[in-house]
Scaffold this motif. Structure first.
Motif, PDB file in Angstrom:
ATOM      1  N   GLY A  39     -13.698 112.584 -76.413  1.00 19.37           N
ATOM      2  CA  GLY A  39     -14.940 113.354 -75.717  1.00 19.37           C
ATOM      3  C   GLY A  39     -15.873 114.022 -76.300  1.00 19.37           C
ATOM      4  O   GLY A  39     -16.938 113.932 -76.141  1.00 19.37           O
ATOM      5  N   LEU A  40     -15.742 114.509 -77.721  1.00 16.28           N
ATOM      6  CA  LEU A  40     -16.576 115.311 -78.519  1.00 16.28           C
ATOM      7  C   LEU A  40     -17.364 113.973 -79.216  1.00 16.28           C
ATOM      8  O   LEU A  40     -18.768 114.509 -79.489  1.00 16.28           O
ATOM      9  N   LEU A  41     -16.932 112.904 -79.520  1.00  7.98           N
ATOM     10  CA  LEU A  41     -17.986 111.942 -80.045  1.00  7.98           C
ATOM     11  C   LEU A  41     -18.814 111.038 -78.976  1.00  7.98           C
ATOM     12  O   LEU A  41     -19.424 110.192 -79.358  1.00  7.98           O
ATOM     13  N   GLY A  42     -18.402 111.488 -77.816  1.00  7.34           N
ATOM     14  CA  GLY A  42     -19.239 110.784 -76.669  1.00  7.34           C
ATOM     15  C   GLY A  42     -18.631 109.774 -76.046  1.00  7.34           C
ATOM     16  O   GLY A  42     -19.092 108.795 -75.499  1.00  7.34           O
ATOM     17  N   ILE A  84      -9.622 114.740 -76.704  1.00  7.32           N
ATOM     18  CA  ILE A  84     -10.643 115.754 -77.078  1.00  7.32           C
ATOM     19  C   ILE A  84     -11.527 115.231 -78.190  1.00  7.32           C
ATOM     20  O   ILE A  84     -12.585 115.149 -78.068  1.00  7.32           O
ATOM     21  N   VAL A  85     -10.996 114.376 -79.115  1.00  4.98           N
ATOM     22  CA  VAL A  85     -11.852 113.842 -80.288  1.00  4.98           C
ATOM     23  C   VAL A  85     -12.932 112.871 -79.715  1.00  4.98           C
ATOM     24  O   VAL A  85     -13.863 112.848 -79.911  1.00  4.98           O
ATOM     25  N   THR A 135     -16.637 108.725 -73.547  1.00  4.67           N
ATOM     26  CA  THR A 135     -15.952 109.379 -72.377  1.00  4.67           C
ATOM     27  C   THR A 135     -14.847 108.121 -71.800  1.00  4.67           C
ATOM     28  O   THR A 135     -14.195 108.711 -71.253  1.00  4.67           O
ATOM     29  N   ALA A 146     -11.950 108.950 -73.711  1.00  8.04           N
ATOM     30  CA  ALA A 146     -11.431 110.175 -73.563  1.00  8.04           C
ATOM     31  C   ALA A 146     -10.798 110.195 -72.200  1.00  8.04           C
ATOM     32  O   ALA A 146      -9.636 110.991 -72.037  1.00  8.04           O
TER      33      ALA A 146
END
Length: 58
Positions: A16-19, A13-14, A21, A24
């Motif tokens: 993914g939020l930071l980009g 999740i973290v 991918t 993630a």
């Protein structure tokens, strides 16, 4: 084992939020694999205890 699945889920999740991918996706896959291994071992453990006549610990 469930703890590690949750850790990898949070990492996914973290990331993914930071980009990130790629990271993630890998972390999410690891979390899924560990979670399903946990479920399989849980079911096996419950079946073995049921066959031995023991009730699960509460």
């Amino acid at each position: 084992m469930l703890h590690w699945a949750l850790v990898f889920f949070v990492v996914a999740i973290v990331a993914g939020l930071l980009g990130f991918t790629g990271i993630a996706g890998v972390a999410a896959e690891i979390a899924k694999i560990i979670f399903f291994v946990f479920l399989i071992l849980l079911v096996i453990s419950l079946l073995v205890n049921a066959l031995k006549g023991k009730s699960p610990p509460m």
